[in-house]
Design a protein around this motif. Structure first.
Motif, short mmCIF file in Angstrom:
data_model
loop_
_atom_site.label_atom_id
_atom_site.label_comp_id
_atom_site.label_asym_id
_atom_site.label_seq_id
_atom_site.Cartn_x
_atom_site.Cartn_y
_atom_site.Cartn_z
N ALA A 165 0.82 -1.21 0.00
CA ALA A 165 0.00 0.00 0.00
C ALA A 165 0.85 1.26 0.00
CB ALA A 165 -0.94 0.01 1.19
N ILE A 166 2.09 1.18 0.49
CA ILE A 166 2.94 2.36 0.58
C ILE A 166 3.17 2.98 -0.79
CG2 ILE A 166 5.26 3.20 1.12
CD1 ILE A 166 3.66 2.73 3.58
N GLU A 167 3.54 2.16 -1.76
CA GLU A 167 3.79 2.67 -3.11
C GLU A 167 2.53 3.25 -3.71
OE1 GLU A 167 5.62 -0.24 -5.55
OE2 GLU A 167 7.47 -0.34 -4.36
N LYS A 168 1.39 2.64 -3.44
CA LYS A 168 0.12 3.15 -3.97
C LYS A 168 -0.17 4.54 -3.42
CE LYS A 168 -1.94 -1.46 -4.45
NZ LYS A 168 -3.01 -2.37 -3.97
N VAL A 169 0.03 4.69 -2.12
CA VAL A 169 -0.23 5.99 -1.49
C VAL A 169 0.72 7.05 -2.03
CG1 VAL A 169 -0.18 7.26 0.68
CG2 VAL A 169 -1.20 4.98 0.60
N GLU A 170 2.00 6.71 -2.14
CA GLU A 170 2.98 7.66 -2.68
C GLU A 170 2.57 8.10 -4.09
OE1 GLU A 170 5.71 8.96 -1.45
OE2 GLU A 170 6.50 7.67 0.13
N LYS A 171 2.14 7.17 -4.90
CA LYS A 171 1.75 7.48 -6.28
C LYS A 171 0.53 8.38 -6.31
CE LYS A 171 0.48 5.29 -10.66
NZ LYS A 171 0.20 4.00 -11.36
N VAL A 172 -0.43 8.10 -5.44
CA VAL A 172 -1.64 8.91 -5.38
C VAL A 172 -1.31 10.35 -5.01
CG1 VAL A 172 -3.77 9.30 -4.07
CG2 VAL A 172 -3.23 7.01 -4.90
N LEU A 173 -0.45 10.54 -4.02
CA LEU A 173 -0.09 11.89 -3.60
C LEU A 173 0.57 12.66 -4.73
CD1 LEU A 173 1.33 11.23 -0.01
CD2 LEU A 173 -0.97 11.98 -0.64
N ARG A 174 1.44 11.99 -5.48
CA ARG A 174 2.10 12.65 -6.60
C ARG A 174 1.11 13.01 -7.69
NH1 ARG A 174 5.88 8.44 -5.90
NH2 ARG A 174 5.04 7.41 -7.76
N GLU A 175 0.30 12.05 -8.07
CA GLU A 175 -0.58 12.23 -9.23
C GLU A 175 -1.76 13.17 -8.94
OE1 GLU A 175 -1.73 8.36 -10.50
OE2 GLU A 175 0.18 7.96 -11.50
N ARG A 176 -2.17 13.26 -7.68
CA ARG A 176 -3.34 14.09 -7.34
C ARG A 176 -2.95 15.44 -6.74
NH1 ARG A 176 -7.58 10.33 -7.34
NH2 ARG A 176 -6.87 8.62 -8.68
N ASN A 177 -1.68 15.78 -6.84
CA ASN A 177 -1.20 17.12 -6.44
C ASN A 177 -1.38 17.41 -4.95
OD1 ASN A 177 -0.54 17.83 -9.19
ND2 ASN A 177 -2.74 18.09 -9.54
N ILE A 178 -1.13 16.41 -4.11
CA ILE A 178 -1.21 16.60 -2.66
C ILE A 178 0.20 16.58 -2.08
CG2 ILE A 178 -2.08 15.62 -0.50
CD1 ILE A 178 -4.40 14.46 -2.07
N GLU A 179 0.55 17.63 -1.36
CA GLU A 179 1.88 17.74 -0.77
C GLU A 179 2.12 16.64 0.26
OE1 GLU A 179 3.34 21.91 0.15
OE2 GLU A 179 1.17 22.21 0.07
N LYS A 180 3.31 16.08 0.23
CA LYS A 180 3.67 15.05 1.20
C LYS A 180 4.32 15.64 2.46
CE LYS A 180 6.85 11.18 1.85
NZ LYS A 180 7.85 10.30 1.24
N ASP A 181 5.10 16.72 2.29
CA ASP A 181 5.90 17.24 3.39
C ASP A 181 5.09 17.61 4.65
OD1 ASP A 181 8.17 16.86 1.92
OD2 ASP A 181 8.38 18.96 1.30
N PRO A 182 3.88 18.17 4.54
CA PRO A 182 3.18 18.57 5.77
C PRO A 182 2.66 17.42 6.64
CG PRO A 182 2.39 19.82 3.87
CD PRO A 182 3.20 18.69 3.35
N PHE A 183 2.70 16.19 6.15
CA PHE A 183 2.13 15.10 6.93
C PHE A 183 2.91 14.87 8.22
CE2 PHE A 183 0.14 13.67 2.90
CZ PHE A 183 -1.16 13.51 3.38
N GLU A 184 2.16 14.62 9.29
CA GLU A 184 2.73 14.28 10.60
C GLU A 184 2.25 12.89 11.00
OE1 GLU A 184 1.24 17.28 13.19
OE2 GLU A 184 2.57 18.85 12.42
N HIS A 185 3.13 12.13 11.62
CA HIS A 185 2.79 10.79 12.07
C HIS A 185 1.83 10.85 13.26
CE1 HIS A 185 2.97 6.70 13.38
NE2 HIS A 185 3.62 6.99 14.48
N VAL A 186 0.85 9.97 13.27
CA VAL A 186 -0.11 9.87 14.38
C VAL A 186 0.21 8.60 15.17
CG1 VAL A 186 -2.54 9.72 15.03
CG2 VAL A 186 -1.86 11.03 13.00
N ASN A 187 0.48 8.74 16.45
CA ASN A 187 0.85 7.59 17.28
C ASN A 187 -0.36 6.69 17.51
OD1 ASN A 187 2.15 5.83 18.94
ND2 ASN A 187 2.20 7.19 20.71
N GLN A 188 -0.23 5.42 17.19
CA GLN A 188 -1.27 4.43 17.43
C GLN A 188 -0.80 3.34 18.40
OE1 GLN A 188 -4.40 4.38 16.49
NE2 GLN A 188 -4.55 5.87 14.82
#
Length: 208
Positions: A165-188
């Motif tokens: 799923a990691i590669e799929k998510v990375e590809k979606v972010l690139r192709e749909r113009n969503i910035e990756k840098d602002p994401f913050e990890h959520v502790n679970q």
């Protein structure tokens, strides 16, 4: 011209103060200028159930929250119930329940969600999902000449995303113009609300 320019800067300054009070990701330009596209042929039914928030853009409403989940269920009027839960820095659990609907039935991935006491309904766009392991969700509000942006990466398992799923998510972010840098990890870690399936912990932020 100087007075006009000064006035524009003064207005922009006031707008920025208001936006910072909202404490979300702020970008210049309209939501439309970002050209984010949603999932085609989105089906609400298999999307229902519990999702675990793995990464998110910063927003004041979620500041400091861990163990965040979003659970979707059918609403009696044909929309959906949205039940968001989390645990604050003092270990206190909280939840908020809202309702969601698609204003345009021909675009079911473009939802509007309303929470009690939270002002008007806000957008919740499903950018992509496989329904079983990952979901990319996005929200944007225009406040000319700026836009306020939120985004979330959700998984079906508390432990994170499966490797494929990691590669799929990375590809979606690139192709749909969503910035990756602002994401913050959520502790679970150490959470007790919901199931706790065992899987190697893999998070987008560490997979770049």
């Amino acid at each position: 011209m100087i007075a006009s320019t000064s006035f524009i800067f003064a207005v922009a300054s006031l707008l920025l103060q208001g936006l910072f009070a909202e404490a979300q990701i702020i970008r210049w330009g309209s939501c439309e200028s970002q050209n984010v596209t949603v999932m085609q042929n989105f089906n609400t039914d298999p999307y229902l159930g519990r999702w675990y928030e793995q990464e998110r853009y910063y927003a004041a409403a979620e500041a400091g929250l861990t163990c965040v989940t979003a659970e979707y269920s059918p609403h009696h009027d044909g929309g959906i119930n949205v039940n968001n839960t989390g645990v604050d820095s003092n270990g206190k659990a909280s939840s908020v329940v809202g309702t969601g609907y698609a204003p345009d039935p021909s675009q079911p991935a473009k939802l509007m969600v309303k929470f009690p006491g939270a002002g008007p309904a806000g957008s919740l766009w499903i950018i992509d999902t496989d329904y079983t392991s990952y979901s990319v969700a996005y929200s944007c509000s225009n406040m000319a000449p700026f836009r306020l942006v939120n985004a979330w990466l959700l998984s079906r398992a508390r432990d994170g995303f499966p490797h494929d799923a990691i590669e799929k998510v990375e590809k979606v972010l690139r192709e749909r113009n969503i910035e990756k840098d602002p994401f913050e990890h959520v502790n679970q870690d150490g959470c007790t609300n919901g199931s706790n399936q065992q899987r190697p912990k893999i998070f987008l932020a560490s997979a770049a």
